[in-house]
Design an enzyme around this catalytic site. Structure first.
Site, PDB file in Angstrom:
ATOM      1  N   LYS A 214      70.765  67.638 -17.577  1.00  0.00           N
ATOM      2  CA  LYS A 214      70.961  66.708 -18.724  1.00  0.00           C
ATOM      3  C   LYS A 214      72.278  66.169 -18.794  1.00  0.00           C
ATOM      4  CE  LYS A 214      69.289  66.722 -23.487  1.00  0.00           C
ATOM      5  NZ  LYS A 214      68.989  67.416 -24.614  1.00  0.00           N
TER       6      LYS A 214
ATOM      7  N   GLU B 212     108.262  91.547 -18.068  1.00  0.00           N
ATOM      8  CA  GLU B 212     107.189  91.276 -18.034  1.00  0.00           C
ATOM      9  C   GLU B 212     106.691  89.531 -17.820  1.00  0.00           C
ATOM     10  OE1 GLU B 212     109.179  91.577 -20.478  1.00  0.00           O
ATOM     11  OE2 GLU B 212     109.287  90.316 -22.165  1.00  0.00           O
TER      12      GLU B 212
ATOM     13  N   SER C  78      74.017  69.614 -25.669  1.00  0.00           N
ATOM     14  CA  SER C  78      74.867  68.691 -24.557  1.00  0.00           C
ATOM     15  C   SER C  78      75.728  67.695 -25.269  1.00  0.00           C
ATOM     16  CB  SER C  78      73.988  68.200 -23.082  1.00  0.00           C
ATOM     17  OG  SER C  78      73.153  67.305 -24.029  1.00  0.00           O
TER      18      SER C  78
ATOM     19  N   CYS D 299     115.033  93.696 -23.435  1.00  0.00           N
ATOM     20  CA  CYS D 299     116.297  93.112 -23.951  1.00  0.00           C
ATOM     21  C   CYS D 299     116.812  93.476 -25.265  1.00  0.00           C
ATOM     22  CB  CYS D 299     115.404  91.588 -24.094  1.00  0.00           C
ATOM     23  SG  CYS D 299     116.699  89.938 -23.870  1.00  0.00           S
TER      24      CYS D 299
ATOM     25  N   GLU E  42     125.254  90.402 -33.566  1.00  0.00           N
ATOM     26  CA  GLU E  42     124.137  89.706 -34.061  1.00  0.00           C
ATOM     27  C   GLU E  42     123.750  90.157 -35.260  1.00  0.00           C
ATOM     28  OE1 GLU E  42     120.587  89.613 -31.487  1.00  0.00           O
ATOM     29  OE2 GLU E  42     119.720  87.741 -32.472  1.00  0.00           O
TER      30      GLU E  42
ATOM     31  N   HIS F  99     113.726  90.451 -19.239  1.00  0.00           N
ATOM     32  CA  HIS F  99     112.148  90.195 -19.562  1.00  0.00           C
ATOM     33  C   HIS F  99     111.228  90.410 -18.423  1.00  0.00           C
ATOM     34  CE1 HIS F  99     112.829  89.313 -23.578  1.00  0.00           C
ATOM     35  NE2 HIS F  99     113.714  88.440 -23.584  1.00  0.00           N
TER      36      HIS F  99
ATOM     37  N   PRO G  83      77.771  67.279 -27.626  1.00  0.00           N
ATOM     38  CA  PRO G  83      79.503  67.307 -27.716  1.00  0.00           C
ATOM     39  C   PRO G  83      79.943  66.876 -26.273  1.00  0.00           C
ATOM     40  CG  PRO G  83      78.366  69.161 -28.882  1.00  0.00           C
ATOM     41  CD  PRO G  83      77.333  68.489 -28.077  1.00  0.00           C
TER      42      PRO G  83
HETATM   43  N1  GLN Z   1     118.830  88.842 -29.825  1.00  0.00           N
HETATM   44  C1  GLN Z   1     119.424  89.148 -28.668  1.00  0.00           C
HETATM   45  C2  GLN Z   1     120.146  88.501 -27.878  1.00  0.00           C
HETATM   46  O1  GLN Z   1     120.166  87.148 -28.011  1.00  0.00           O
HETATM   47  C3  GLN Z   1     118.131  89.724 -27.800  1.00  0.00           C
HETATM   48  C4  GLN Z   1     117.255  88.442 -27.141  1.00  0.00           C
HETATM   49  C5  GLN Z   1     115.976  88.829 -26.481  1.00  0.00           C
HETATM   50  O2  GLN Z   1     115.274  90.010 -27.021  1.00  0.00           O
HETATM   51  N2  GLN Z   1     115.292  88.132 -26.063  1.00  0.00           N
HETATM   52  O3  GLN Z   1     121.122  88.542 -26.894  1.00  0.00           O
END
Ligand code: GLN
Length: 526
Positions: free
Chosen positions: A224, A505, A189, A377, A401, A503, A191
């Site tokens: 404790k 996700e 205990s 993306c 890009e 995205h 820490p």
């Molecule tokens: N580089 C790409 C753009 O800017 C894809 C970006 C990403 O995958 N978040 O459009």
């Protein structure tokens, strides 16, 4: 009811999971309360958007376009809320606000000081968030560890807050570490005592102590800690090491945490953890197994793909399926042998040209060999480039890009995007609505015609190439309302070949996995 506050601090070590502890506590109280999480970070950046993923992990993007610390992912996933960017308060933002007030003359020429001016700005911000959101409960996580120089001002503001909001409306929860040194084989205990002392020196007396430990805390160690740190013995809670962070709310509940929080804050919001528990149990007892290749650039840094990992975890729970992720570094891809081992391929988001040719080659394989493919993306952009080059015959098609001299800029910055000066950049950030084409895979996966997903990118499918590409059979299955921005693509007559400019996700939840991930995993299982 007055807004209640739970202040979460951490001691002993960083990385003990304060964000998850705070989010789990919130989960237990969320049945009847409107909860707003606020995270205070000591660093001087205004937001983590431009911080290196090596240092900072994934940049989590919110609906409102805010780029925040990845802890907000835990908050959204555990509390079922959509957070706002101003719920992330960095010291950089605080100083910005103080400086603006000073320039405006708000301080009437007085000396501007840490106390009260900086601490007032911090408290004022919290009060404003609580009021605009009509929050029943604000959970404030103080980043870092007690004793760090960086969070001293936040701690002082939190100490003062007790007087402002009334002592019955606020509690302090401190997360510490209880080691079991090898050879000694006993929970220790000291820490915790030392870290609580540091907190007390700052005038904060914890009401609840969560001791992170590899075992459940024994009755002895709890008593404790209780006596040395002046907390009730039942308010010493185990923060057990677990394989799956989604178990933490269940552990906390088994330790009696929600009852203590109810009592101390005089609230009542009983948790119903049945569904949650069922989903976690599914993960532990998978009936099937697949392997998915994630082909990216920072693949040794799992934190930079945190939400993708989470999304697959959610699919595991719903499809009772073990999902092994195989991380493929595309920068120096010498062999495609991995394709024989995997059931599906994900190309995640990314920036810059390094590794993109390898990814394009992987996408070609996925398309030709009928391997389920999900592009996120950059993954969509590269799928369009691959299709442009190898199906439409657009030699050297590329994104500007990667190559600004390409004869076929199928991916480009649109003129309207050049004028956007979001946070000094030209990023399309935050939630955008897409209209889905009836009869498409994405339409059937989402089960509706309009969806909003979050974005973080600069480049788009170039409208000048919409026709040549779709004529050859790539379906733009979701676009912006005016049809100019391509949000989803797919290939018919393929097991599963779907990509999105967004995205998805970022919005996946344990109770509701992201539809594209769900559909992808289902295809991998076939
Ligand atoms: N580089 C790409 C753009 O800017 C894809 C970006 C990403 O995958 N978040 O459009």
């Amino acid at each position: 009811m007055a807004t209640k506050y739970i202040i979460v601090t951490g001691g002993v070590l960083s990385g003990l999971g304060k964000g998850i502890a705070a989010a789990s506590m919130g989960h237990l109280l969320s049945s009847r309360l409107k909860i707003v999480p606020v995270k205070c970070d000591g660093y001087l950046n205004v937001d983590p958007g431009t911080m290196n993923p090596y240092e900072h992990g994934e940049v989590f993007v919110l609906d409102d376009g805010g780029e925040v610390d990845m802890d907000f992912g835990h908050y959204e996933r555990f509390l079922g809320v959509n957070c706002m960017s101003h719920w992330n308060l960095t010291m950089g933002k605080v100083f910005d606000m103080v400086r603006q007030k000073e320039r405006r003359g708000d301080y009437l020429g007085k000396t501007v000081q840490y106390i009260p001016h900086v601490t007032d700005v911090i408290k004022g911000h919290l009060a404003e968030v609580a009021a605009t959101e009509s929050a029943d409960l604000v959970i404030v996580e103080i980043g870092g560890t007690v004793g760090d120089i960086e969070n001293e001002l936040f701690l002082e503001a939190m100490r003062q807050l007790k007087e402002d909001v009334g002592r019955n409306n606020i509690i302090y929860v401190h997360l510490t570490y209880v080691p079991i040194p090898s050879g000694v084989n006993e929970q220790k205990s000291k820490p915790t005592q030392q870290s609580v002392n540091l907190l007390k020196q700052r005038g904060i007396f914890p009401d609840v102590i969560i001791g992170r430990c590899s075992e459940f805390l024994t009755r002895d160690i709890k008593s404790k800690i209780s006596s040395f740190c002046d907390v009730d013995p039942e308010a010493v809670i185990t923060g057990l090491d677990v394989d799956d962070i989604y178990e933490i709310p269940l552990i906390f509940e088994s330790e009696g945490l929600s009852e203590i929080l109810h009592k101390k804050l005089n609230i009542y919001s009983p948790p119903d953890l049945r569904k949650w528990k069922e989903l976690i149990d599914n993960i532990k007892k998978p009936e099937k197994e697949i392997t998915v290749a994630i082909c990216g650039k920072y693949t040794k840094l799992f934190d930079s793909y945190a939400s993708i990992i989470e999304s697959f975890h959610h699919c595991s729970a719903h499809l009772k399926c073990r999902i092994n992720l195989e991380w493929i570094e595309t920068t120096d891809l010498t062999s495609m042998d991995f394709l024989d081992r995997v059931n599906g391929i994900v190309i995640p988001g990314g920036f810059g040209s390094r590794g993109t040719e390898g990814k394009i080659e992987v996408i070609r394989m996925a398309r030709e060999r009928n391997i389920p493919f999900l592009g996120l993306c950059l993954g969509l952009q590269l799928a369009v480039i691959e299709f442009g080059r190898n199906v439409c015959g657009l030699a050297d098609a590329n994104s500007t890009e990667m190559n600004d001299k390409t004869p076929h800029p199928v991916i480009d910055i649109l003129p309207e995007q050049r004028t956007v000066t979001n946070k000094g950049g030209t990023m399309r950030l935050g939630g955008y609505t897409a209209v889905l084409r009836e009869g498409s895979i994405v339409h059937s996966l989402y089960g509706k015609a309009e969806v909003s997903e979050r974005h973080r990118h600069r480049y788009e499918v170039n409208p000048e190439y919409h026709n040549p590409i779709s004529e050859k059979g790539m379906v733009f299955s979701g676009t912006s309302k005016d049809g100019r921005l391509v949000e989803f693509i797919e290939l018919p007559n393929h097991k599963f070949f779907v990509a999105t400019q967004a995205h998805p996700e970022l919005k996946s939840r344990m109770e509701a996995p992201a539809p594209l991930f769900y559909g992808f995993v289902r295809a991998c299982l076939k």
